[in-house]
Design a protein around this motif. Structure first.
Motif, PDB file in Angstrom:
ATOM      1  N   PHE A  32     -10.636  -2.108 -10.370  1.00 17.98           N
ATOM      2  CA  PHE A  32     -12.037  -1.837 -10.654  1.00 17.98           C
ATOM      3  C   PHE A  32     -12.714  -1.331  -9.396  1.00 17.98           C
ATOM      4  O   PHE A  32     -12.173  -1.396  -8.292  1.00 17.98           O
ATOM      5  N   SER A  33     -13.921  -0.816  -9.575  1.00 20.63           N
ATOM      6  CA  SER A  33     -14.704  -0.328  -8.444  1.00 20.63           C
ATOM      7  C   SER A  33     -15.707  -1.389  -8.032  1.00 20.63           C
ATOM      8  O   SER A  33     -16.406  -1.937  -8.866  1.00 20.63           O
ATOM      9  N   HIS A 115     -19.098   9.279 -13.434  1.00 17.75           N
ATOM     10  CA  HIS A 115     -17.666   9.100 -13.653  1.00 17.75           C
ATOM     11  C   HIS A 115     -16.913   8.771 -12.376  1.00 17.75           C
ATOM     12  O   HIS A 115     -15.823   8.172 -12.439  1.00 17.75           O
ATOM     13  N   ILE A 118     -16.182   5.211 -12.204  1.00 17.28           N
ATOM     14  CA  ILE A 118     -15.397   4.649 -13.308  1.00 17.28           C
ATOM     15  C   ILE A 118     -13.999   5.286 -13.289  1.00 17.28           C
ATOM     16  O   ILE A 118     -13.606   6.006 -14.215  1.00 17.28           O
ATOM     17  N   ASN A 120     -11.177   4.194 -13.954  1.00 16.65           N
ATOM     18  CA  ASN A 120     -10.288   3.813 -15.053  1.00 16.65           C
ATOM     19  C   ASN A 120     -10.472   4.682 -16.293  1.00 16.65           C
ATOM     20  O   ASN A 120      -9.788   4.469 -17.307  1.00 16.65           O
ATOM     21  N   HIS A 286     -21.741   0.114 -13.919  1.00 16.62           N
ATOM     22  CA  HIS A 286     -20.607   1.021 -13.777  1.00 16.62           C
ATOM     23  C   HIS A 286     -19.321   0.242 -13.473  1.00 16.62           C
ATOM     24  O   HIS A 286     -18.252   0.539 -14.024  1.00 16.62           O
ATOM     25  N   ASN A 290     -15.965   0.017 -15.823  1.00 10.64           N
ATOM     26  CA  ASN A 290     -14.658   0.332 -15.249  1.00 10.64           C
ATOM     27  C   ASN A 290     -13.678  -0.821 -15.433  1.00 10.64           C
ATOM     28  O   ASN A 290     -12.501  -0.628 -15.734  1.00 10.64           O
ATOM     29  N   ASP A 294      -9.823  -1.194 -17.558  1.00 11.69           N
ATOM     30  CA  ASP A 294      -8.557  -1.525 -16.902  1.00 11.69           C
ATOM     31  C   ASP A 294      -7.489  -1.760 -17.971  1.00 11.69           C
ATOM     32  O   ASP A 294      -7.772  -2.290 -19.056  1.00 11.69           O
TER      33      ASP A 294
END
Length: 362
Positions: A32-33, A115, A118, A120, A286, A290, A294
């Motif tokens: 993830f971010s 984007h 995100i 993933n 966000h 994301n 996953d």
């Protein structure tokens, strides 16, 4: 997508927590971010359908990020739209269905997704990346998809109820049937039964469907607030119009329950992840979207709620039993016979509201 206990065990031969452990879907194993967390308070407000998230997904996200998640529940898209139309009370991520994404974009109720935050997105099946309701996935990303059909108790019917007639135009199961309390959906499926397009907008045709429903009302036990599967499980009804995943959940508890999309076809839908205008924690939003995309987190969610995932990486981790179940992933024939709802503007919405009031008052 109704209000039931999320600890319900859904079939796979292992508990949900065992599944999570087996796939590694815990905080340390997810991708993830974490961008932006330092600039925002560690809170995310999520507005979702009930029983529509993994058993430990929210805790996993909190463990991985330190962001606590508050989740409120809505019963249908109309409730979601009305709540946000009146002004965002503080939600960061919402889960509207495809035609309501169009409606909310038109009403300037969604913000464009970044984007780059995100990554993933790479896990999403390419077939879902450029839908007509949101070209290029500017405002939404896919969460789950599926069908609406008939859940039924096998011992209480003399044949598979493979026509919408049993719910819309018959007294055969009088007092033991339920329809969704979803105005546009009920009218759209009624159009399909009568041989018209799902998205028919001719007022004369919709009046015809409404009159049919008024005639049928004495045979209908309830227009259910998306809890038809619970009524089926308890024996209060023998047939119900419902979302496929909801019926699959109760099929796990009672092998006398089954699901079918009638021969006339039905409604195919896609639920999405969006950030509403005025979201107080857009960076956390966000990161949360994301996280849900996953592969391992997505597989755990899909296994628990038993809906079709558009996440190709998550689907690859699932069992053959899941991937090959036609009640989860509609057959080619069902897809050919079914349609997806589109947003048809305010005049159509007002017509549906008027006809639903007429049906209710009859």
């Amino acid at each position: 997508m109704t209000k039931r206990n999320l600890t319900r065990q859904i079939p796979s031969g292992v508990s949900r927590r065992s599944f999570l452990a087996g796939t590694g879907a815990v905080a340390a194993g997810l991708t993830f971010s974490g961008k932006g967390f330092a600039a925002e308070e560690k809170v995310l407000n999520f507005y979702n359908w009930d029983t529509y998230i993994g058993e430990t997904t929210l805790d996993d996200f909190s463990d991985a990020t330190g962001v606590s998640v508050n989740m409120d529940l809505f019963a249908d898209n109309d409730e979601l739209f009305a709540k946000l139309k009146a002004g965002n009370p503080g939600y960061d991520v919402i889960v509207p269905t495809n035609d309501y994404v169009e409606r909310m974009i038109s009403a300037d109720m969604l913000v464009k997704l970044d984007h780059s935050k995100i990554p993933n997105i790479k896990n999403v099946d390419p077939a879902f990346l450029n839908p007509a309701f949101d070209p290029g996935r500017t405002y939404s990303l896919p969460y789950m998809w599926g069908s609406i059909g008939i859940g039924y108790r096998k011992s209480r019917v003399d044949a598979v109820p493979d026509s919408w007639k049993v719910l819309y135009d018959s007294d055969k199961y009088a007092g033991k049937i339920a329809l969704l309390a979803a105005p546009s959906t009920v009218l759209q499926v009624g159009c399909k039964y009568l041989g018209y397009p799902l998205n028919e907008s001719d007022p004369a045709v919709l009046e015809k469907v409404a009159d049919m429903l008024i005639k049928q009302k004495p045979n209908i036990k309830v227009f259910a607030e998306d809890n038809g599967q619970d009524l089926l499980l308890s024996g209060e009804v023998d047939l119900t119009m419902e979302w496929n995943g909801d019926i699959l959940q109760v099929m796990a508890e009672d092998d006398d329950i089954s699901y079918v999309v009638p021969k006339e076809g039905g409604l195919l839908w896609e639920d999405t992840l969006c950030i509403p205008t005025g979201a107080p924690h857009p960076e956390n939003a966000h990161a949360f979207i994301n996280f849900l995309l996953d592969a391992k987190a997505g597989a755990a969610i899909a296994d628990f709620i038993q809906y079709a995932t558009p996440n190709a990486a998550a689907k690859a981790l699932m069992s053959d039993e899941y991937r090959n179940n036609p009640a989860i992933f509609p057959t080619d024939e069902v897809i050919r016979n079914s349609e997806t709802a589109i947003y048809q503007g305010t005049d159509y919405t007002q017509l549906v509201d008027r006809l639903w009031t007429k049906i209710g008052a009859a």
